[in-house]
Design a protein around this motif. Structure first.
Motif, PDB file in Angstrom:
ATOM      1  N   LYS A 158      45.170   5.960  21.550  1.00 29.11           N
ATOM      2  CA  LYS A 158      46.577   5.893  21.923  1.00 29.11           C
ATOM      3  C   LYS A 158      46.859   6.998  22.929  1.00 29.11           C
ATOM      4  O   LYS A 158      47.016   8.161  22.576  1.00 29.11           O
ATOM      5  CB  LYS A 158      47.485   6.049  20.701  1.00 29.11           C
ATOM      6  CG  LYS A 158      48.971   5.900  21.046  1.00 29.11           C
ATOM      7  CD  LYS A 158      49.855   6.063  19.819  1.00 29.11           C
ATOM      8  CE  LYS A 158      51.326   5.914  20.205  1.00 29.11           C
ATOM      9  NZ  LYS A 158      52.220   6.117  19.034  1.00 29.11           N
ATOM     10  N   LEU A 159      46.927   6.636  24.202  1.00 27.37           N
ATOM     11  CA  LEU A 159      47.174   7.595  25.273  1.00 27.37           C
ATOM     12  C   LEU A 159      48.672   7.842  25.400  1.00 27.37           C
ATOM     13  O   LEU A 159      49.467   6.900  25.436  1.00 27.37           O
ATOM     14  CB  LEU A 159      46.604   7.065  26.590  1.00 27.37           C
ATOM     15  CG  LEU A 159      46.605   8.023  27.777  1.00 27.37           C
ATOM     16  CD1 LEU A 159      45.658   9.192  27.518  1.00 27.37           C
ATOM     17  CD2 LEU A 159      46.203   7.293  29.056  1.00 27.37           C
ATOM     18  N   GLU A 160      49.063   9.115  25.461  1.00 29.36           N
ATOM     19  CA  GLU A 160      50.474   9.458  25.613  1.00 29.36           C
ATOM     20  C   GLU A 160      50.916   9.253  27.060  1.00 29.36           C
ATOM     21  O   GLU A 160      50.106   9.348  27.987  1.00 29.36           O
ATOM     22  CB  GLU A 160      50.719  10.919  25.210  1.00 29.36           C
ATOM     23  CG  GLU A 160      50.282  11.259  23.791  1.00 29.36           C
ATOM     24  CD  GLU A 160      51.131  10.566  22.737  1.00 29.36           C
ATOM     25  OE1 GLU A 160      52.243  10.126  23.060  1.00 29.36           O
ATOM     26  OE2 GLU A 160      50.671  10.465  21.587  1.00 29.36           O
ATOM     27  N   GLN A 161      52.210   8.978  27.253  1.00 26.82           N
ATOM     28  CA  GLN A 161      52.722   8.824  28.622  1.00 26.82           C
ATOM     29  C   GLN A 161      52.776  10.160  29.349  1.00 26.82           C
ATOM     30  O   GLN A 161      52.579  10.232  30.561  1.00 26.82           O
ATOM     31  CB  GLN A 161      54.114   8.185  28.611  1.00 26.82           C
ATOM     32  CG  GLN A 161      54.613   7.839  30.006  1.00 26.82           C
ATOM     33  CD  GLN A 161      56.023   7.280  29.997  1.00 26.82           C
ATOM     34  OE1 GLN A 161      56.947   7.914  29.486  1.00 26.82           O
ATOM     35  NE2 GLN A 161      56.187   6.087  30.557  1.00 26.82           N
ATOM     36  N   SER A 162      53.029  11.227  28.623  1.00 21.09           N
ATOM     37  CA  SER A 162      53.076  12.563  29.221  1.00 21.09           C
ATOM     38  C   SER A 162      52.584  13.583  28.203  1.00 21.09           C
ATOM     39  O   SER A 162      52.689  13.375  26.994  1.00 21.09           O
ATOM     40  CB  SER A 162      54.494  12.920  29.669  1.00 21.09           C
ATOM     41  OG  SER A 162      55.378  12.954  28.558  1.00 21.09           O
ATOM     42  N   ALA A 163      52.052  14.679  28.723  1.00 18.27           N
ATOM     43  CA  ALA A 163      51.547  15.741  27.858  1.00 18.27           C
ATOM     44  C   ALA A 163      51.720  17.081  28.555  1.00 18.27           C
ATOM     45  O   ALA A 163      51.524  17.192  29.768  1.00 18.27           O
ATOM     46  CB  ALA A 163      50.073  15.506  27.521  1.00 18.27           C
ATOM     47  N   GLN A 172      39.386   0.396  21.821  1.00 17.01           N
ATOM     48  CA  GLN A 172      40.615  -0.403  21.880  1.00 17.01           C
ATOM     49  C   GLN A 172      41.782   0.512  22.242  1.00 17.01           C
ATOM     50  O   GLN A 172      42.044   1.500  21.558  1.00 17.01           O
ATOM     51  CB  GLN A 172      40.898  -1.081  20.531  1.00 17.01           C
ATOM     52  CG  GLN A 172      39.829  -2.042  20.068  1.00 17.01           C
ATOM     53  CD  GLN A 172      39.805  -3.308  20.908  1.00 17.01           C
ATOM     54  OE1 GLN A 172      40.815  -3.708  21.476  1.00 17.01           O
ATOM     55  NE2 GLN A 172      38.641  -3.939  20.964  1.00 17.01           N
ATOM     56  N   SER A 173      42.471   0.194  23.342  1.00 15.26           N
ATOM     57  CA  SER A 173      43.627   0.982  23.770  1.00 15.26           C
ATOM     58  C   SER A 173      44.892   0.418  23.145  1.00 15.26           C
ATOM     59  O   SER A 173      45.180  -0.778  23.265  1.00 15.26           O
ATOM     60  CB  SER A 173      43.751   0.967  25.299  1.00 15.26           C
ATOM     61  OG  SER A 173      44.935   1.624  25.711  1.00 15.26           O
ATOM     62  N   VAL A 174      45.667   1.284  22.473  1.00 14.55           N
ATOM     63  CA  VAL A 174      46.907   0.855  21.831  1.00 14.55           C
ATOM     64  C   VAL A 174      48.103   1.661  22.361  1.00 14.55           C
ATOM     65  O   VAL A 174      49.187   1.634  21.780  1.00 14.55           O
ATOM     66  CB  VAL A 174      46.822   1.011  20.297  1.00 14.55           C
ATOM     67  CG1 VAL A 174      45.801   0.054  19.729  1.00 14.55           C
ATOM     68  CG2 VAL A 174      46.498   2.446  19.903  1.00 14.55           C
ATOM     69  N   GLY A 175      47.895   2.380  23.479  1.00 14.03           N
ATOM     70  CA  GLY A 175      48.966   3.208  24.031  1.00 14.03           C
ATOM     71  C   GLY A 175      49.194   2.933  25.500  1.00 14.03           C
ATOM     72  O   GLY A 175      49.059   1.796  25.975  1.00 14.03           O
ATOM     73  N   GLU A 176      49.508   3.983  26.241  1.00 16.01           N
ATOM     74  CA  GLU A 176      49.779   3.871  27.667  1.00 16.01           C
ATOM     75  C   GLU A 176      48.482   3.721  28.455  1.00 16.01           C
ATOM     76  O   GLU A 176      47.396   4.040  27.962  1.00 16.01           O
ATOM     77  CB  GLU A 176      50.539   5.113  28.155  1.00 16.01           C
ATOM     78  CG  GLU A 176      51.861   5.357  27.450  1.00 16.01           C
ATOM     79  CD  GLU A 176      52.903   4.330  27.813  1.00 16.01           C
ATOM     80  OE1 GLU A 176      52.801   3.735  28.905  1.00 16.01           O
ATOM     81  OE2 GLU A 176      53.838   4.119  27.026  1.00 16.01           O
ATOM     82  N   THR A 177      48.616   3.255  29.677  1.00 15.57           N
ATOM     83  CA  THR A 177      47.440   3.123  30.544  1.00 15.57           C
ATOM     84  C   THR A 177      47.228   4.365  31.409  1.00 15.57           C
ATOM     85  O   THR A 177      46.134   4.587  31.914  1.00 15.57           O
ATOM     86  CB  THR A 177      47.578   1.893  31.460  1.00 15.57           C
ATOM     87  OG1 THR A 177      48.791   1.997  32.222  1.00 15.57           O
ATOM     88  CG2 THR A 177      47.627   0.611  30.637  1.00 15.57           C
ATOM     89  N   ASP A 178      48.281   5.166  31.599  1.00 23.74           N
ATOM     90  CA  ASP A 178      48.196   6.393  32.389  1.00 23.74           C
ATOM     91  C   ASP A 178      48.977   7.500  31.689  1.00 23.74           C
ATOM     92  O   ASP A 178      49.988   7.232  31.027  1.00 23.74           O
ATOM     93  CB  ASP A 178      48.751   6.194  33.804  1.00 23.74           C
ATOM     94  CG  ASP A 178      47.967   5.163  34.588  1.00 23.74           C
ATOM     95  OD1 ASP A 178      46.910   5.515  35.133  1.00 23.74           O
ATOM     96  OD2 ASP A 178      48.424   4.002  34.646  1.00 23.74           O
ATOM     97  N   CYS A 179      48.527   8.723  31.879  1.00 21.80           N
ATOM     98  CA  CYS A 179      49.184   9.883  31.270  1.00 21.80           C
ATOM     99  C   CYS A 179      49.461  10.932  32.343  1.00 21.80           C
ATOM    100  O   CYS A 179      48.579  11.259  33.149  1.00 21.80           O
ATOM    101  CB  CYS A 179      48.304  10.478  30.168  1.00 21.80           C
ATOM    102  SG  CYS A 179      48.974  11.984  29.421  1.00 21.80           S
ATOM    103  N   VAL A 180      50.680  11.463  32.338  1.00 17.72           N
ATOM    104  CA  VAL A 180      51.066  12.544  33.245  1.00 17.72           C
ATOM    105  C   VAL A 180      50.845  13.869  32.523  1.00 17.72           C
ATOM    106  O   VAL A 180      51.434  14.117  31.468  1.00 17.72           O
ATOM    107  CB  VAL A 180      52.540  12.417  33.674  1.00 17.72           C
ATOM    108  CG1 VAL A 180      52.917  13.550  34.612  1.00 17.72           C
ATOM    109  CG2 VAL A 180      52.795  11.071  34.346  1.00 17.72           C
ATOM    110  N   ILE A 181      50.002  14.726  33.087  1.00 16.73           N
ATOM    111  CA  ILE A 181      49.696  16.015  32.484  1.00 16.73           C
ATOM    112  C   ILE A 181      50.376  17.124  33.287  1.00 16.73           C
ATOM    113  O   ILE A 181      50.188  17.230  34.495  1.00 16.73           O
ATOM    114  CB  ILE A 181      48.176  16.263  32.434  1.00 16.73           C
ATOM    115  CG1 ILE A 181      47.493  15.152  31.630  1.00 16.73           C
ATOM    116  CG2 ILE A 181      47.857  17.622  31.831  1.00 16.73           C
ATOM    117  CD1 ILE A 181      45.993  15.256  31.623  1.00 16.73           C
TER     118      ILE A 181
END
Length: 209
Positions: free
Chosen positions: A8-13, A76-85
Motif C-alpha cells: 500500500k503506497l502512500e500518496q505523500s510522505a 499486489q498493489s492496494v494503494g497509490e501508484t505514485d508517492c510524493v516524498i
C-alpha cells in the motif's frame, strides 16, 4: 509455492532523514515476515538537495526492487501508484518557532474575523433592524434592544463553534472540521499536480538511488 506481498503506497510522505527506505513510503503485508522486514529496510533514494526538493516514487520502482531481491514473490498493489516524498529538517528549536507562528496567525485571524463581522453587520445595518423589530413589538425603538444584541452575539458565537466543530482544543464531534476537509483537499490537489507534472516530464524529476 510463491508468497503474496501486498503493498500500500502512500500518496505523500514526509521524512526527516536523507535516506528513504521502502518502509518510509509504503505499508507492507505478507505471511512471510522475513520478506516484509527485509524489504522495509531497502533504500529507495537519497536526498542530496538538503531538503529543497520533492521526489516522486512510482510503485513500479518497488516492483523492480522485489523482482531483483526475492524469488517467487507475487506483488499486489492496494494503494497509490505514485508517492510524493518531501524532506523536512529535524530542528531542535523548531517547536518554539511553530508556537510563535501559531500565536501570530491566531492574532491575525482574530482581528481579521472581527473586522469582517463588523463590516458585514454595518452593511446590513443590524442596529437599525433591531430598532425596527423593537418598535413593531413594543412601539419603542429602545425597549428590548440590548437583549436582542446580546442574543445575537451569543447566537453568532454558538454558530461559529458548531460550524467549525471546535471549542478550544476540543472537537464537538468525531467528524472532521471544514478546515480539515479543505486542507486535505488542498494537500491532495498539490500531490496530484506534482505527480501529473512528473509524468508529463517523463521522469525528468530526478530520483536517485
Amino acid at each position: 509455492m510463491s508468497d503474496t506481498l501486498y503493498v500500500k503506497l502512500e500518496q505523500s510522505a514526509e521524512v526527516t532523514k536523507k535516506e528513504v527506505t521502502v518502509g518510509d513510503v509504503a505499508k507492507l503485508e505478507c505471511k512471510n515476515k522475513n520478506i516484509v522486514n527485509r524489504l522495509k529496510s531497502i533504500k529507495l533514494l537519497t536526498d542530496d538537495s538538503n531538503g529543497k526538493k520533492r521526489y516522486i516514487v512510482s510503485i513500479m520502482k518497488i516492483f523492480e526492487i522485489v523482482d531483483e531481491t526475492f524469488q517467487n514473490v507475487d506483488v499486489q498493489s492496494v494503494g497509490e501508484t505514485d508517492c510524493v516524498i518531501e524532506f523536512k529538517k529535524a530542528e531542535s528549536g523548531k517547536k518554539r518557532m511553530e508556537i510563535i507562528k501559531v500565536i501570530l496567525i491566531c492574532v491575525i485571524l482574530f482581528f481579521g474575523t472581527g473586522f469582517s463581522i463588523m463590516s458585514f453587520n454595518n452593511d446590513i445595518a443590524v442596529e437599525k433592524m433591531f430598532e425596527k423589530i423593537c418598535k413593531l413589538i413594543s412601539q419603542n425603538r429602545q425597549t428590548g434592544k440590548v437583549i436582542m444584541e446580546i442574543s445575537y452575539s451569543i447566537g453568532l458565537a454558538i454558530g461559529i463553534i458548531v460550524f467549525y466543530n471546535h471549542f478550544g482544543a476540543k472537537k464537538l464531534s468525531k467528524d472532521p472540521t471544514p478546515i480539515e476537509v479543505e486542507m486535505r483537499k488542498y494537500e491532495m490537489d498539490i500531490n496530484q499536480t506534482l505527480i501529473d507534472g512528473h509524468n508529463r516530464q517523463d521522469g525528468k524529476l530526478d530520483v536517485k538511488n
